[in-house]
Design a protein around this motif. Structure first.
Motif, PDB file in Angstrom:
ATOM      1  N   ILE A  33       0.836  -1.197   0.000  1.00  0.00           N
ATOM      2  CA  ILE A  33       0.000   0.000   0.000  1.00  0.00           C
ATOM      3  C   ILE A  33       0.873   1.251   0.000  1.00  0.00           C
ATOM      4  CG2 ILE A  33      -1.704   1.317   1.319  1.00  0.00           C
ATOM      5  CD1 ILE A  33      -2.992  -1.292   2.135  1.00  0.00           C
ATOM      6  N   ASN A  34       2.004   1.206   0.710  1.00  0.00           N
ATOM      7  CA  ASN A  34       2.959   2.322   0.634  1.00  0.00           C
ATOM      8  C   ASN A  34       3.441   2.527  -0.799  1.00  0.00           C
ATOM      9  OD1 ASN A  34       2.791   2.825   3.366  1.00  0.00           O
ATOM     10  ND2 ASN A  34       4.650   1.713   3.885  1.00  0.00           N
ATOM     11  N   ASP A  35       3.669   1.421  -1.508  1.00  0.00           N
ATOM     12  CA  ASP A  35       4.066   1.532  -2.913  1.00  0.00           C
ATOM     13  C   ASP A  35       3.030   2.302  -3.710  1.00  0.00           C
ATOM     14  OD1 ASP A  35       6.342   0.041  -2.439  1.00  0.00           O
ATOM     15  OD2 ASP A  35       5.506  -1.831  -3.224  1.00  0.00           O
ATOM     16  N   SER A  36       1.756   1.960  -3.501  1.00  0.00           N
ATOM     17  CA  SER A  36       0.706   2.632  -4.260  1.00  0.00           C
ATOM     18  C   SER A  36       0.666   4.122  -3.938  1.00  0.00           C
ATOM     19  CB  SER A  36      -0.651   1.971  -3.991  1.00  0.00           C
ATOM     20  OG  SER A  36      -1.076   2.169  -2.656  1.00  0.00           O
ATOM     21  N   THR A  37       0.899   4.473  -2.672  1.00  0.00           N
ATOM     22  CA  THR A  37       0.935   5.885  -2.287  1.00  0.00           C
ATOM     23  C   THR A  37       2.111   6.596  -2.944  1.00  0.00           C
ATOM     24  OG1 THR A  37      -0.116   5.386  -0.163  1.00  0.00           O
ATOM     25  CG2 THR A  37       1.069   7.475  -0.339  1.00  0.00           C
ATOM     26  N   ASN A  38       3.272   5.945  -2.948  1.00  0.00           N
ATOM     27  CA  ASN A  38       4.453   6.552  -3.567  1.00  0.00           C
ATOM     28  C   ASN A  38       4.266   6.754  -5.066  1.00  0.00           C
ATOM     29  OD1 ASN A  38       5.768   6.597  -1.089  1.00  0.00           O
ATOM     30  ND2 ASN A  38       6.774   4.629  -1.413  1.00  0.00           N
ATOM     31  N   VAL A  39       3.673   5.756  -5.719  1.00  0.00           N
ATOM     32  CA  VAL A  39       3.419   5.872  -7.155  1.00  0.00           C
ATOM     33  C   VAL A  39       2.426   6.997  -7.423  1.00  0.00           C
ATOM     34  CG1 VAL A  39       2.369   4.718  -9.141  1.00  0.00           C
ATOM     35  CG2 VAL A  39       4.020   3.497  -7.723  1.00  0.00           C
ATOM     36  N   GLN A  40       1.372   7.064  -6.618  1.00  0.00           N
ATOM     37  CA  GLN A  40       0.377   8.118  -6.761  1.00  0.00           C
ATOM     38  C   GLN A  40       1.020   9.495  -6.652  1.00  0.00           C
ATOM     39  OE1 GLN A  40      -2.487   8.201  -3.602  1.00  0.00           O
ATOM     40  NE2 GLN A  40      -3.869   9.601  -4.657  1.00  0.00           N
ATOM     41  N   GLU A  41       1.847   9.692  -5.640  1.00  0.00           N
ATOM     42  CA  GLU A  41       2.510  10.983  -5.455  1.00  0.00           C
ATOM     43  C   GLU A  41       3.438  11.302  -6.626  1.00  0.00           C
ATOM     44  OE1 GLU A  41       4.389  10.566  -1.693  1.00  0.00           O
ATOM     45  OE2 GLU A  41       2.543  10.912  -0.537  1.00  0.00           O
ATOM     46  N   PHE A  42       4.142  10.289  -7.109  1.00  0.00           N
ATOM     47  CA  PHE A  42       5.037  10.509  -8.248  1.00  0.00           C
ATOM     48  C   PHE A  42       4.257  10.944  -9.486  1.00  0.00           C
ATOM     49  CE2 PHE A  42       6.580   8.544 -12.194  1.00  0.00           C
ATOM     50  CZ  PHE A  42       7.727   9.295 -12.389  1.00  0.00           C
ATOM     51  N   LEU A  43       3.177  10.257  -9.794  1.00  0.00           N
ATOM     52  CA  LEU A  43       2.414  10.583 -10.993  1.00  0.00           C
ATOM     53  C   LEU A  43       1.801  11.978 -10.902  1.00  0.00           C
ATOM     54  CD1 LEU A  43       0.573   7.200 -11.738  1.00  0.00           C
ATOM     55  CD2 LEU A  43       2.611   8.123 -12.868  1.00  0.00           C
ATOM     56  N   ILE A  44       1.310  12.341  -9.725  1.00  0.00           N
ATOM     57  CA  ILE A  44       0.674  13.652  -9.556  1.00  0.00           C
ATOM     58  C   ILE A  44       1.707  14.779  -9.533  1.00  0.00           C
ATOM     59  CG2 ILE A  44      -0.675  15.085  -7.981  1.00  0.00           C
ATOM     60  CD1 ILE A  44      -2.110  12.503  -7.092  1.00  0.00           C
ATOM     61  N   ASN A  45       2.758  14.595  -8.745  1.00  0.00           N
ATOM     62  CA  ASN A  45       3.723  15.675  -8.532  1.00  0.00           C
ATOM     63  C   ASN A  45       4.768  15.792  -9.627  1.00  0.00           C
ATOM     64  OD1 ASN A  45       2.456  16.255  -6.077  1.00  0.00           O
ATOM     65  ND2 ASN A  45       3.778  14.840  -4.948  1.00  0.00           N
ATOM     66  N   ASP A  46       5.132  14.659 -10.223  1.00  0.00           N
ATOM     67  CA  ASP A  46       6.234  14.670 -11.192  1.00  0.00           C
ATOM     68  C   ASP A  46       5.777  14.512 -12.635  1.00  0.00           C
ATOM     69  OD1 ASP A  46       9.086  14.230  -9.553  1.00  0.00           O
ATOM     70  OD2 ASP A  46       7.342  13.487  -8.480  1.00  0.00           O
ATOM     71  N   ARG A  47       4.566  13.987 -12.848  1.00  0.00           N
ATOM     72  CA  ARG A  47       4.124  13.707 -14.216  1.00  0.00           C
ATOM     73  C   ARG A  47       2.769  14.319 -14.550  1.00  0.00           C
ATOM     74  NH1 ARG A  47       8.144  11.775 -17.724  1.00  0.00           N
ATOM     75  NH2 ARG A  47       9.771  10.997 -16.347  1.00  0.00           N
ATOM     76  N   ASP A  48       2.284  15.192 -13.696  1.00  0.00           N
ATOM     77  CA  ASP A  48       1.080  15.980 -13.988  1.00  0.00           C
ATOM     78  C   ASP A  48      -0.166  15.145 -14.233  1.00  0.00           C
ATOM     79  OD1 ASP A  48       2.449  18.434 -13.768  1.00  0.00           O
ATOM     80  OD2 ASP A  48       3.187  18.227 -15.823  1.00  0.00           O
ATOM     81  N   PHE A  49      -0.276  13.998 -13.567  1.00  0.00           N
ATOM     82  CA  PHE A  49      -1.526  13.242 -13.595  1.00  0.00           C
ATOM     83  C   PHE A  49      -2.525  13.920 -12.662  1.00  0.00           C
ATOM     84  CE2 PHE A  49       0.893  10.153 -15.751  1.00  0.00           C
ATOM     85  CZ  PHE A  49       0.071   9.123 -16.194  1.00  0.00           C
ATOM     86  N   SER A  50      -3.791  13.861 -13.016  1.00  0.00           N
ATOM     87  CA  SER A  50      -4.841  14.422 -12.174  1.00  0.00           C
ATOM     88  C   SER A  50      -5.217  13.424 -11.075  1.00  0.00           C
ATOM     89  CB  SER A  50      -6.080  14.731 -13.010  1.00  0.00           C
ATOM     90  OG  SER A  50      -7.205  14.979 -12.167  1.00  0.00           O
ATOM     91  N   PRO A  51      -5.386  13.894  -9.832  1.00  0.00           N
ATOM     92  CA  PRO A  51      -5.808  12.997  -8.751  1.00  0.00           C
ATOM     93  C   PRO A  51      -7.306  12.717  -8.752  1.00  0.00           C
ATOM     94  CG  PRO A  51      -5.516  15.219  -7.895  1.00  0.00           C
ATOM     95  CD  PRO A  51      -5.100  15.261  -9.340  1.00  0.00           C
TER      96      PRO A  51
END
Length: 319
Positions: free
Chosen positions: A24-42
């Motif tokens: 679950i930590n992995d999923s949180t880290n991936v989520q943060e990376f996509l939003i903060n570093d790759r401009d994915f919408s949350p």
């Protein structure tokens, strides 16, 4: 403007004999990376997070097999040309005996939904049919599978693996792989011409490792602890899809559940996110080499890059 969509899955298997700590930590880290570093919408319209956190139980975000397949269908269908898609899974991977008898190893790779003990695992063939086959070929999908036995998790036909020196070698698991096995058979029989090695460029860890693996396949009983790469019967290479998958290890390896800075995490997820954050403009081959270098400092698992076609690995990551 191209839309970005993401499906992120992390399963810890709380309260079971199979419990993991970092998924679950992995999923949180991936989520943060996509939003903060790759401009994915949350927004839930663009990003779906699935985990077995207690608050998700009974909802579509609880990662049962049925819910995972439904979420995958959301991700890969009804997309426009140029859309950028992401799928990541952190949890258990396993293998089950192949019932159809069409796998040389006798086994299918799988992922394990939270309800796998009651309702079964999802095989690599079913994953391919659910994820890859329905895709719009004008979209690009990037996959991260951080689980054991993940090398062939989606049965993508072209598999690349870095060796100990960082050189990336290819195993084409369809026609070229069959040709190489036939050539290897001739070598073992004493009638092989060295000129045929031109066809053997970019093998699994080099020709020595390849022929060692072939010897294992020919002369040793295959079991759950010693599987070799398989040649898929389906002609997946003709589908024309744009899919790139980073996986945490080869089919016969385990993927480490570890701790970094006091937080539980999957080793592959941590290494890939670190690699992409440190240098966002890397090529696919550089990402694979850098991730291998990160993992090699502490782990024996060897990351892989699998593709749905013969792509130029020197192009910069599109995400």
């Amino acid at each position: 403007m191209a839309r970005k969509k993401a499906l992120i899955i992390g399963i810890n298997y709380f309260g079971t004999d199979h419990e993991l700590q970092g998924c679950i930590n992995d999923s949180t880290n991936v989520q943060e990376f996509l939003i903060n570093d790759r401009d994915f919408s949350p927004s839930e319209h663009d990003m779906v997070i699935m985990s077995d956190s207690p608050e998700n139980e009974g909802t579509p975000f609880y990662p049962t097999g049925a819910n995972i397949l439904a979420a995958i269908n959301w991700l890969v269908t009804h997309n426009e040309p140029g859309d950028i898609l992401w799928l990541s899974y952190s949890g258990h991977g396993s293998q089950v005996r192949n019932a159809d008898g069409d796998r040389p190893t006798g086994f299918d790779d799988t992922i394990c939904p939270v309800d796998f003990q009651e309702n079964g695992q999802i095989t690599s063939e079913n994953l391919h049919r659910a994820i890859i086959s329905p895709m719009n070929p004008a979209c690009r999908l990037t996959i991260l599978f951080d689980c054991c036995h993940s090398g062939s998790a989606c049965e993508l036909p072209y598999v690349y693996r870095p060796d100990a020196e960082g050189n990336v070698n290819m195993v084409d698991t369809i026609k070229q792989g069959i040709h190489l096995i036939q050539s290897a058979e001739e070598l073992l029989e004493g009638g092989f011409s060295m000129s045929n090695l031109d066809d053997a460029k970019m093998l699994l860890g080099g020709a020595t490792d390849f022929f060692h693996g072939l010897h294992h396949r020919r002369n040793q009983e295959v079991d759950e602890d010693g599987l070799v790469a398989e040649d898929f019967e389906e002609h997946w290479e003709t589908e024309g899809k744009d899919v790139w998958m980073f996986s945490g290890c080869a089919d016969d390896q385990t993927s480490a559940d570890t701790s970094v800075a006091g937080a539980a995490t999957g080793a592959m997820s941590w290494a890939l996110m670190r690699t992409l954050r440190e240098n966002p403009e890397q090529s696919y081959i550089n990402i694979l080499q850098s991730t291998r270098e990160e993992l090699a400092q502490n782990y024996s698992q060897i990351p892989q890059l699998s593709c749905s076609g013969r792509f130029d690995l020197d192009q910069v990551l599109v995400l």
